[in-house]
Design a protein around this motif. Structure first.
Motif, mmCIF file in Angstrom:
data_model
loop_
_atom_site.group_PDB
_atom_site.id
_atom_site.type_symbol
_atom_site.label_atom_id
_atom_site.label_comp_id
_atom_site.label_asym_id
_atom_site.label_seq_id
_atom_site.Cartn_x
_atom_site.Cartn_y
_atom_site.Cartn_z
ATOM 1 N N VAL A 159 -18.947 -17.074 -82.606
ATOM 2 C CA VAL A 159 -19.749 -17.334 -81.486
ATOM 3 C C VAL A 159 -21.101 -16.630 -81.553
ATOM 4 C CG1 VAL A 159 -19.461 -17.223 -78.932
ATOM 5 C CG2 VAL A 159 -17.649 -17.473 -80.197
ATOM 6 N N TYR A 160 -22.064 -17.459 -81.128
ATOM 7 C CA TYR A 160 -23.466 -16.803 -81.264
ATOM 8 C C TYR A 160 -23.896 -16.656 -79.939
ATOM 9 C CZ TYR A 160 -24.953 -16.282 -85.956
ATOM 10 O OH TYR A 160 -25.314 -15.775 -87.275
ATOM 11 N N SER A 161 -23.605 -17.630 -78.811
ATOM 12 C CA SER A 161 -24.073 -17.557 -77.316
ATOM 13 C C SER A 161 -22.928 -18.234 -76.580
ATOM 14 C CB SER A 161 -25.457 -17.772 -77.409
ATOM 15 O OG SER A 161 -25.631 -19.171 -77.321
ATOM 16 N N VAL A 162 -22.981 -17.800 -75.351
ATOM 17 C CA VAL A 162 -22.191 -18.611 -74.190
ATOM 18 C C VAL A 162 -23.205 -18.292 -72.768
ATOM 19 C CG1 VAL A 162 -20.198 -18.285 -72.906
ATOM 20 C CG2 VAL A 162 -20.262 -17.643 -75.452
ATOM 21 N N VAL A 211 -20.718 -23.024 -75.210
ATOM 22 C CA VAL A 211 -20.504 -22.038 -76.319
ATOM 23 C C VAL A 211 -21.085 -22.639 -77.380
ATOM 24 C CG1 VAL A 211 -18.653 -20.978 -77.534
ATOM 25 C CG2 VAL A 211 -18.343 -21.535 -75.371
ATOM 26 N N VAL A 212 -21.981 -21.816 -78.119
ATOM 27 C CA VAL A 212 -22.493 -22.101 -79.369
ATOM 28 C C VAL A 212 -21.847 -21.375 -80.564
ATOM 29 C CG1 VAL A 212 -24.761 -22.020 -80.791
ATOM 30 C CG2 VAL A 212 -24.961 -22.692 -78.354
ATOM 31 N N GLU A 213 -21.473 -22.106 -81.513
ATOM 32 C CA GLU A 213 -20.545 -21.401 -82.402
ATOM 33 C C GLU A 213 -21.392 -21.850 -83.891
ATOM 34 O OE1 GLU A 213 -16.598 -22.674 -82.546
ATOM 35 O OE2 GLU A 213 -16.361 -21.677 -80.711
ATOM 36 N N PHE A 214 -21.707 -20.577 -84.759
ATOM 37 C CA PHE A 214 -22.157 -20.820 -85.991
ATOM 38 C C PHE A 214 -20.939 -21.008 -87.296
ATOM 39 C CE2 PHE A 214 -24.691 -20.495 -89.538
ATOM 40 C CZ PHE A 214 -24.134 -19.291 -90.506
ATOM 41 N N LYS A 259 -17.335 -15.024 -61.954
ATOM 42 C CA LYS A 259 -16.368 -14.833 -63.169
ATOM 43 C C LYS A 259 -17.489 -14.120 -64.204
ATOM 44 C CE LYS A 259 -12.683 -18.128 -62.638
ATOM 45 N NZ LYS A 259 -12.042 -19.224 -63.325
ATOM 46 N N LEU A 260 -16.823 -13.087 -64.728
ATOM 47 C CA LEU A 260 -17.645 -12.644 -65.910
ATOM 48 C C LEU A 260 -17.198 -13.014 -67.329
ATOM 49 C CD1 LEU A 260 -20.093 -10.423 -66.678
ATOM 50 C CD2 LEU A 260 -18.271 -8.566 -66.619
ATOM 51 N N PHE A 261 -17.946 -13.601 -68.035
ATOM 52 C CA PHE A 261 -17.490 -13.913 -69.430
ATOM 53 C C PHE A 261 -18.054 -12.916 -70.569
ATOM 54 C CE2 PHE A 261 -15.759 -18.022 -68.268
ATOM 55 C CZ PHE A 261 -16.422 -18.232 -67.448
ATOM 56 N N VAL A 262 -17.028 -12.275 -71.274
ATOM 57 C CA VAL A 262 -17.433 -11.664 -72.276
ATOM 58 C C VAL A 262 -17.437 -12.131 -73.776
ATOM 59 C CG1 VAL A 262 -17.268 -9.156 -73.548
ATOM 60 C CG2 VAL A 262 -17.135 -9.496 -70.802
ATOM 61 N N TYR A 263 -18.183 -12.183 -74.695
ATOM 62 C CA TYR A 263 -17.792 -12.859 -75.753
ATOM 63 C C TYR A 263 -18.131 -11.927 -77.095
ATOM 64 C CZ TYR A 263 -22.978 -13.938 -75.550
ATOM 65 O OH TYR A 263 -24.228 -14.078 -75.591
ATOM 66 N N TYR A 264 -17.693 -12.421 -78.353
ATOM 67 C CA TYR A 264 -17.914 -11.693 -79.427
ATOM 68 C C TYR A 264 -18.405 -12.783 -80.502
ATOM 69 C CZ TYR A 264 -14.907 -8.460 -76.925
ATOM 70 O OH TYR A 264 -14.178 -7.752 -75.691
ATOM 71 N N GLU A 265 -19.135 -12.200 -81.622
ATOM 72 C CA GLU A 265 -19.421 -12.724 -82.550
ATOM 73 C C GLU A 265 -18.573 -12.976 -83.696
ATOM 74 O OE1 GLU A 265 -24.406 -12.111 -82.503
ATOM 75 O OE2 GLU A 265 -23.119 -11.355 -84.177
#
Length: 554
Positions: free
Chosen positions: A314-317, A327-330, A535-541
């Motif tokens: 995941v690069y960005s949300v 959701v942008v995925e690499f 809502k708070l979204f937390v994402y990881y690469e």
């Protein structure tokens, strides 16, 4: 088997080879090496040593086996590893160089790449994560053993009740009861115990393998070289990815079994023949061993809501106005994609994008979004029935972050922010905000087009009229990776290395730590906030990690 010389094999001889020609991609014996180096056509070819004593052992249960970190190529087992590709994070031998011609500037000798690995934060961080994997598998194993014991007791109790009720029935009904109840219970017992045994085996294997890796790390830290540490580090990454996935699947799909048996009243047994037989019910209760718990601090409270699983890196949300998740995925192997999810993780649409994604932003007030690709291209997306590309525009400068307000695009370039027309038509640089020295780590646009940004872990605000205001800095906020604002103007700052999220309140400028590592944060790479649904979204690469969703109340 020893490597055989290619030219000699063509002539019917099987002479062991000692060199590998990286140009001809052929193995050579000592005689053919001399011939190869004497010919004008091949004398300048690069020859490398071939190791015929390569061995790699793997640990197996009930065997005292030593794990060795091999120094030969995975794809060419007889050729020694000599290079490392920084772009693809992979070790290479001479024979692999042909498939990485476009990575020329990213390929370095293995001795140079491994310099300092033993004392690197990445190596020690993996040691901590492997320790966590060991502890997690141990917890799951202990839980499975407890569930097995409780379930076995319930099975024994059920059998005892069945035997007691059977004594109340006439002899010719005894066989029917056995078939209807006992066999059904034993069938359920077999199915459940088989599953528990399988889960325990996986947990035990994971625990043993993690324990071994920790021993190997300790050994290398004491007596190993940087090169050995670097090579072990590559194996640790693969182990971590596989075992992390197993842990997530097992942790979020845990089952507790309960066997209940329904039997009729003894008086009714004698009066109604149709009530002679009871029923065995099998229930399984899903639960999560490592459930993330909310943390309430003063007026703020964040509680876990959902976990949205992704496919690749995941690069960005970002959040659309309707609550949809962009959701942008690499994908290193195939084309990267942009996905549109509901806020509970159901996939709505997807679209492939050309190049490597850098960042993305949803445009407020509609169904449009912009994806920054290869640091220099803006891809304008629109959602109707499905996601589709409306326009692609090239940037003059290489940028790394993007955000949007209702009427403007904000794109970060080093220590400045370029402000552009929202639609990308007749693009003009409306304003350039010159920032303090350093590189912008993260930024977000708030009310009245105020820009909140972080440089060197210090939070600033640039007013629309150009005033630059310092807001916040603390030792407990390290490596800022994301900034988001809610509807009240409260600023959420995410620390990747410090594993926490701070909240700067708009009302009184006070600061609180909303979430910490104990709430499930593990090197978060970014955050975004749904202002309409709090809502708070937390994402990881990193691969396989979910997007965490928290409900925030004030």
């Amino acid at each position: 088997m020893p490597a055989i010389c290619g030219p000699c094999l063509e002539g019917g001889n099987k002479n062991p080879s000692v060199k590998w020609c990286t140009i001809c991609e052929e193995q050579l014996c000592s005689g053919c090496v001399q011939h190869h180096q004497s010919l004008k056509l091949t004398r300048n070819h690069y020859l490398t040593e071939i190791r015929n004593d390569v061995s790699c052992t793997h640990a197996s249960e009930n065997k005292e086996t030593v794990f060795n970190t091999p120094e030969t190529c995975v794809y060419h087992p007889s050729v020694e590893i000599q290079f490392y590709c920084k772009k693809h994070d992979i070790m290479l031998c001479d024979a692999c160089l042909g498939s990485h011609q476009s990575c020329h500037s990213d390929i370095v000798p293995i001795d140079l790449a491994s310099n300092g690995t033993k004392n690197s934060q990445n190596f020690h961080s993996l040691q901590t994560e492997i320790t966590n994997i060991l502890q997690s598998f141990s917890t799951i194993l202990a839980n499975k053993q407890t569930v097995e014991k409780i379930f076995s007791n319930e099975v024994s109790s059920a059998k005892k009740k069945i035997v007691e009720i059977r004594l109340e029935l006439v002899r010719y009904l005894e066989e029917m009861i056995d078939k209807k109840l006992l066999i059904e219970v034993e069938s359920q017992e077999k199915n459940v115990l088989n599953q528990l045994t399988k889960d325990k085996t996986v947990a035990e294997d994971g625990r043993k393998e993690a324990a071994w890796f920790l021993e190997e790390i300790s050994s290398i830290l004491n007596t190993g070289s940087d090169k050995q540490a670097f090579m072990l580090l590559q194996r640790l990454k693969a182990f971590k990815n596989v075992r992390d996935q197993q842990l997530k699947e097992m942790s979020y799909n845990m089952q507790a079994y309960s066997l209940k048996i329904e039997l009729p009243d003894r008086v009714e047994l004698r009066s109604k023949m149709e009530l002679l037989f009871g029923k065995v019910n099998m229930e399984s209760t899903p639960y999560n061993v490592n459930m993330i718990q909310g943390m309430k601090i003063s007026a703020f409270c964040a509680t876990p809501c959902e976990l949205i699983k992704t496919e690749k890196y995941v690069y960005s949300v970002s959040i659309m106005d309707a609550g949809q998740l962009l959701v942008v995925e690499f994908n290193l192997i195939s084309s990267s994609k942009v996905f549109l999810f509901t806020d509970t993780g159901s996939r709505i649409s997807e679209i492939k994008i050309p190049g490597t994604p850098t960042d993305s932003t949803a445009i407020p007030g509609g169904n449009k979004a912009v994806v920054l690709v290869d640091n220099k291209k803006l891809i304008f997306l629109e959602m109707e029935d499905t996601l589709h590309c409306k326009n692609i525009m090239k940037m003059a400068k290489g940028c790394n972050l993007i955000n949007a307000s209702l009427s403007k695009l904000y794109i970060a370039y080093k220590s400045e922010i370029i402000v552009m027309d929202i639609n990308g038509h007749d693009v003009q640089y409306l304003k350039t905000l010159q920032m303090s020295g350093g590189v912008i780590q993260a930024f977000s646009v708030g009310r009245n087009d105020d820009v909140y940004y972080a440089i060197a872990d210090r939070l600033y605000c640039m007013k629309d009229y150009g005033e630059e205001v310092f807001l916040y800095q603390t030792k407990d906020l390290i490596d800022v990776s994301g900034i988001a604002l809610d509807a009240e103007g409260n600023v959420y700052i995410c620390g990747k290395t410090s594993n926490n999220i701070h909240v700067l309140k708009q009302k009184d400028s006070s600061v609180q730590v909303l979430l910490r590592e104990g709430n499930g944060l593990q090197k978060p790479s970014g955050i975004c906030f749904d202002k309409f649904r709090n809502k708070l979204f937390v994402y990881y690469e990193s691969s396989y990690d979910p997007i965490q969703v928290f409900n925030v109340t004030m």
